[in-house]
Write an enzyme that holds these catalytic residues in place. Structure first.
Site, PDB file in Angstrom:
ATOM      1  N   LYS A   1      52.892   6.208  60.305  1.00  0.00           N
ATOM      2  CA  LYS A   1      54.273   5.726  60.440  1.00  0.00           C
ATOM      3  C   LYS A   1      54.769   5.111  59.122  1.00  0.00           C
ATOM      4  O   LYS A   1      55.839   5.437  58.641  1.00  0.00           O
ATOM      5  CB  LYS A   1      54.372   4.668  61.560  1.00  0.00           C
ATOM      6  CG  LYS A   1      53.876   5.157  62.912  1.00  0.00           C
ATOM      7  CD  LYS A   1      53.970   4.066  63.976  1.00  0.00           C
ATOM      8  CE  LYS A   1      53.079   2.850  63.747  1.00  0.00           C
ATOM      9  NZ  LYS A   1      51.636   3.122  63.797  1.00  0.00           N
TER      10      LYS A   1
ATOM     11  N   ARG B   1      57.083  -1.846  70.702  1.00  0.00           N
ATOM     12  CA  ARG B   1      55.704  -1.598  71.112  1.00  0.00           C
ATOM     13  C   ARG B   1      55.470  -1.899  72.587  1.00  0.00           C
ATOM     14  O   ARG B   1      54.359  -1.709  73.070  1.00  0.00           O
ATOM     15  CB  ARG B   1      54.769  -2.486  70.294  1.00  0.00           C
ATOM     16  CG  ARG B   1      54.128  -1.828  69.070  1.00  0.00           C
ATOM     17  CD  ARG B   1      53.364  -2.900  68.336  1.00  0.00           C
ATOM     18  NE  ARG B   1      52.260  -2.435  67.557  1.00  0.00           N
ATOM     19  CZ  ARG B   1      52.281  -2.191  66.238  1.00  0.00           C
ATOM     20  NH1 ARG B   1      53.409  -2.293  65.572  1.00  0.00           N
ATOM     21  NH2 ARG B   1      51.192  -1.829  65.609  1.00  0.00           N
TER      22      ARG B   1
ATOM     23  N   ARG C   1      42.445   2.532  54.287  1.00  0.00           N
ATOM     24  CA  ARG C   1      43.822   2.232  53.882  1.00  0.00           C
ATOM     25  C   ARG C   1      43.875   1.082  52.875  1.00  0.00           C
ATOM     26  O   ARG C   1      43.202   0.069  53.035  1.00  0.00           O
ATOM     27  CB  ARG C   1      44.632   1.861  55.127  1.00  0.00           C
ATOM     28  CG  ARG C   1      45.971   1.202  54.816  1.00  0.00           C
ATOM     29  CD  ARG C   1      46.935   1.283  55.957  1.00  0.00           C
ATOM     30  NE  ARG C   1      46.537   0.561  57.145  1.00  0.00           N
ATOM     31  CZ  ARG C   1      47.207   0.639  58.301  1.00  0.00           C
ATOM     32  NH1 ARG C   1      48.284   1.396  58.404  1.00  0.00           N
ATOM     33  NH2 ARG C   1      46.798  -0.037  59.339  1.00  0.00           N
TER      34      ARG C   1
ATOM     35  N   ARG D   1      44.114  -4.907  54.433  1.00  0.00           N
ATOM     36  CA  ARG D   1      44.454  -5.806  55.540  1.00  0.00           C
ATOM     37  C   ARG D   1      43.209  -6.305  56.251  1.00  0.00           C
ATOM     38  O   ARG D   1      42.301  -5.529  56.512  1.00  0.00           O
ATOM     39  CB  ARG D   1      45.363  -5.066  56.542  1.00  0.00           C
ATOM     40  CG  ARG D   1      46.779  -4.918  56.034  1.00  0.00           C
ATOM     41  CD  ARG D   1      47.595  -3.938  56.835  1.00  0.00           C
ATOM     42  NE  ARG D   1      47.428  -4.066  58.278  1.00  0.00           N
ATOM     43  CZ  ARG D   1      48.053  -3.316  59.162  1.00  0.00           C
ATOM     44  NH1 ARG D   1      48.897  -2.384  58.766  1.00  0.00           N
ATOM     45  NH2 ARG D   1      47.850  -3.474  60.443  1.00  0.00           N
TER      46      ARG D   1
ATOM     47  N   ARG E   1      43.459  -2.489  68.822  1.00  0.00           N
ATOM     48  CA  ARG E   1      44.828  -2.061  68.534  1.00  0.00           C
ATOM     49  C   ARG E   1      45.138  -0.738  69.233  1.00  0.00           C
ATOM     50  O   ARG E   1      46.235  -0.534  69.741  1.00  0.00           O
ATOM     51  CB  ARG E   1      45.038  -1.974  67.022  1.00  0.00           C
ATOM     52  CG  ARG E   1      45.135  -3.374  66.399  1.00  0.00           C
ATOM     53  CD  ARG E   1      44.793  -3.401  64.921  1.00  0.00           C
ATOM     54  NE  ARG E   1      45.636  -2.537  64.139  1.00  0.00           N
ATOM     55  CZ  ARG E   1      45.357  -2.140  62.893  1.00  0.00           C
ATOM     56  NH1 ARG E   1      44.242  -2.560  62.308  1.00  0.00           N
ATOM     57  NH2 ARG E   1      46.170  -1.349  62.252  1.00  0.00           N
TER      58      ARG E   1
END
Ligand code: ADP
Ligand code: ADP
Ligand code: ZN
Length: 214
Positions: A13, A88, A127, A161, A172
């Site tokens: 996203k 969400r 990431r 992160r 998640r």
């Protein structure tokens, strides 16, 4: 034009939102980025959100909807919004309807990035982002052109992160399945959902989204 990018953590996203912003007169509204800024700034919202985010659970609907409302107010009517990571939950989807109506805006597309869950842990654990401009990268799939130098701004500082670890990712994903995926039928009933294969190369996914935006 206002659109929602929907998909589980690691679906792409943020990557696609950054690419769309570069091409179109649109702005990325990432509640994750807003919350991380609040945590960094130790604001009241940040203090409340920090531990929840570290566990991989969802921050309260009131907090994130207030963040989105404030951003839309600051943005003005002429810039399109790319909602990234919001809504969400069903309550957030209802708030978004109310907020958009109040700002005289309407939702044009909900684009679902379809991905194979098995690929997501690898995407998320690899990431990293530029510490200066926020450009997103991946250790294997999306490296900077020059090792250690951001393509966009030339910075040599990067960050990862704290919630991008294999364990938190499981929570998640479970949150996504339980609370976020169930909002899709609501948008399907309005005929505004398009599905894109999120397993293709980054450029292919962008091309598919561009095809939908027209
Ligand atoms: P999200 O915002 O949905 O959580 P990101 O856009 O941050 O996901 O993507 C997660 C990671 O996977 C990033 O490191 C990104 O560079 C990488 N990535 C994004 N899209 C693809 C893709 N189509 N193929 C391979 N890797 C991708
Ligand atoms: P990803 O795209 O990898 O799922 P985000 O950056 O969108 O991650 O979100 C990171 C974390 O911030 C989430 O796990 C959650 O704790 C919080 N968060 C972000 N957006 C929302 C939202 N709309 N509602 C509730 N919590 C959110
Ligand atoms: Zn940069």
């Amino acid at each position: 034009m206002d659109i929602i990018l929907l998909g589980p953590p690691g679906a792409g996203k943020g990557t696609q939102a950054q690419r769309l912003v570069a091409e179109h007169a649109m702005r990325q509204l990432s509640t994750g980025d807003m919350l991380r800024a609040a945590v960094k700034g130790a604001t009241p919202v940040g203090l409340e959100a920090k531990a929840v985010m570290e566990r991989g659970e969802l921050v309260s609907d009131e907090i994130v909807s207030a963040l989105i409302d404030a951003e839309l107010t600051a943005m003005g009517p002429d810039t399109g919004a790319i909602f990234d990571g919001y809504p969400r939950t069903a309550a957030q989807a209802a708030s978004l309807d109310e907020i958009l109506a109040r700002h005289g805006r309407k939702l044009d597309h909900v684009i679902e990035l379809e991905v194979n869950e098995d690929a997501l842990v690898e995407r998320i654990t690899g990431r990293f982002t530029c510490a200066r401009c926020g450009a997103g990268y991946h250790d294997v799939f999306n490296r900077p052109k020059v090792d250690g130098v951001c393509d966009v701004c030339g910075s040599t500082e990067f960050k990862r992160r704290p919630d991008d670890n294999a364990e938190t990712v499981r929570t998640r994903m479970a949150e996504y399945r339980a609370k976020t995926a169930p909002i899709l039928p609501l948008y399907e009933a309005r005929g505004i959902v398009s599905r894109v294969d999120g397993m293709g190369a980054i450029e292919e996914v962008t091309a598919a989204i561009d095809g939908i935006l027209g």
